[in-house]
Design an enzyme around this catalytic site. Structure first.
Site, mmCIF file in Angstrom:
data_model
loop_
_atom_site.group_PDB
_atom_site.id
_atom_site.type_symbol
_atom_site.label_atom_id
_atom_site.label_comp_id
_atom_site.label_asym_id
_atom_site.label_seq_id
_atom_site.Cartn_x
_atom_site.Cartn_y
_atom_site.Cartn_z
ATOM 1 N N LYS A 176 5.369 1.421 -10.238
ATOM 2 C CA LYS A 176 4.936 0.201 -10.931
ATOM 3 C C LYS A 176 4.757 0.482 -12.436
ATOM 4 C CE LYS A 176 5.074 -1.650 -6.838
ATOM 5 N NZ LYS A 176 4.086 -1.976 -5.833
HETATM 6 C C1 LIG Z 1 3.886 -2.283 -4.342
HETATM 7 C C2 LIG Z 1 3.562 -3.626 -3.798
HETATM 8 C C3 LIG Z 1 2.477 -3.883 -2.946
HETATM 9 C C4 LIG Z 1 1.647 -2.789 -2.368
HETATM 10 O O1 LIG Z 1 1.133 -1.964 -3.327
HETATM 11 P P1 LIG Z 1 0.435 -0.589 -2.892
HETATM 12 O O2 LIG Z 1 -0.374 -0.251 -4.117
HETATM 13 O O3 LIG Z 1 1.536 0.377 -2.634
HETATM 14 O O4 LIG Z 1 -0.401 -0.865 -1.708
HETATM 15 C C5 LIG Z 1 2.209 -5.190 -2.592
HETATM 16 N N1 LIG Z 1 2.962 -6.205 -3.008
HETATM 17 C C6 LIG Z 1 4.035 -6.007 -3.803
HETATM 18 C C7 LIG Z 1 4.824 -7.171 -4.252
HETATM 19 C C8 LIG Z 1 4.382 -4.706 -4.208
HETATM 20 O O5 LIG Z 1 5.462 -4.499 -4.948
#
Ligand SMILES: *Cc1c(COP(=O)(O)O)cnc(C)c1O
Length: 378
Positions: A188
């Site tokens: 991210k």
């Molecule tokens: C990455 C992601 C999540 C989950 O995030 P984590 O921190 O890995 O639990 C949820 N929704 C979306 C759209 C994502 O891209």
């Protein structure tokens, strides 16, 4: 291999984490509140509640809103499975709203029609989770107004969108929602290795998310049901979880957040460059809503022969990926009654989708290699 996404770790980040290792607190110390303050400053939210993942933050958000058995949660098919799973964790049922054909975000027209039908049938959702896919905000003004008109709560899944803006305000200020959730997974925009955070302007929701994050336990005398008779006393008021972020993660997050604007600006610069150099190739580039400034977590393109192009790019050392297999087509959801054809725009998007590499550390030479490989494959 050029990956599709990659973290950017500086010497300052490393120093911040090692400093925590030498300190008194590895968890439940001063770094988590500092990270939460950094998130509040960046988003203009009144409260931020950090956790060990965005999945956990989405879960405590739903719990704080009272989502439970017999309730309904709606999200979009074009998302990571977690956006839907959190409804099932709470014992609620899950349904989906289709996405638009050009931004791949929740379609406000489809939402309006589905809400009208649900109101007539007496089966409105308690919570909807629009997803800021690829880093671009959904049409939150309209989605928020529609939800409010039907008494439905809104949790933004902004896992892709820390540092993004909508109508000249930061995503996360909850101007059109109850709660907004960010992810800090390494792919991210900003990372804490694993981590998440929920923002809100509402004092009670912030308190309740904090409660559910840590076993449902409070040490706040004003919240207790019985008299506190000493410094050891605490009360468990809800069935909470242990979803706490560690001090190591929070210190990394505080250090990373100082570079948030740089990361997002660089991603935008690279996206503009992709827009230009891909303009003459037979593919569809991601559409941008003029009201939104994207954090550009992803650069999803649409190509005719996806399987072949994907395979050739991978063979050329380009770490492409596909976001997302529509959640309702996962076997787990098919077993719950969903089937191909239920959400045709998300399905058609998926059939042609490829996410090409985009991250702050991507060089223009890397980008040229991606485009050359793509050009050859097409
Ligand atoms: C990455 C992601 C999540 C989950 O995030 P984590 O921190 O890995 O639990 C949820 N929704 C979306 C759209 C994502 O891209």
């Amino acid at each position: 291999m050029i990956p599709y996404g990659r973290q950017d770790i500086s010497q300052e980040d490393i120093d911040a984490v090692t400093e925590v290792l030498r300190s008194d607190f590895l968890t439940q110390g001063p770094a988590v509140p500092r990270f939460e303050a950094a998130i509040c400053a960046a988003t203009r939210a009144k409260h931020a509640v950090a956790s060990n993942s965005a999945t956990s933050s989405l879960h405590v958000a739903c719990l704080a809103l009272g989502l439970g058995e017999g309730d309904l949660l709606w999200t979009v098919p074009n998302t990571f499975v977690a956006s839907a799973n959190v409804g099932l964790y709470c014992g609620a049922d899950v349904d989906f709203v289709d996405t638009t054909a050009d931004t791949y975000l929740m379609d406000a027209n489809a939402l309006e029609a589905k809400l009208t039908a649900a109101a007539a049938a007496g089966r409105l959702p308690k919570v909807i989770i629009p997803v800021h896919f690829a880093g671009q905000s959904c049409d939150m003004k309209r989605i928020g107004a529609l939800a409010r008109a039907h008494g439905v709560k809104v949790v933004e899944d902004a896992s892709h969108a820390i540092g993004a803006r909508y109508l000249d305000a930061p995503v996360g200020d909850c101007a059109h929602s109850d709660i907004c959730v960010f992810s800090f997974h390494p792919v991210k925009i900003v990372t804490t290795a694993e981590g998440g955070c929920a923002t809100t302007q509402d004092d009670e929701l912030a308190y309740r998310m904090g409660l559910f994050r840590s076993h449902g336990i409070t040490r706040d005398a004003d919240r207790m049901r019985f008299e506190s008779d000493g410094g050891w006393y605490y009360e468990q008021l809800e069935l909470g979880l242990n979803y706490r972020m560690t001090e190591l993660q929070a210190a990394l997050g505080v250090s990373q957040m100082t570079r948030l604007d740089t990361f997002v600006a660089r991603r935008n610069e690279l996206a503009r460059r992709y827009d230009e150099i891909l303009a003459d190739l037979p593919l569809t580039r991601p559409a941008q809503n003029p009201d939104a400034y994207s954090a550009y977590h992803l650069y999803p393109i649409q190509v005719e022969d996806r399987a072949r192009v994907f395979g050739e790019l991978r063979e050329d050392g380009i770490g492409v990926n596909v976001h997302y297999i529509p959640v309702h087509l996962q076997p787990y959801y098919r077993d719950r009654g969903f089937k191909p054809g239920d959400f045709p725009r998300a399905e058609s998007y998926y059939d042609h989708a490829i996410s090409i590499p985009l991250y702050a550390g991507l060089t223009e030479a890397d980008q040229d290699r991606v485009v050359a490989a793509l050009s050859a494959a097409l």
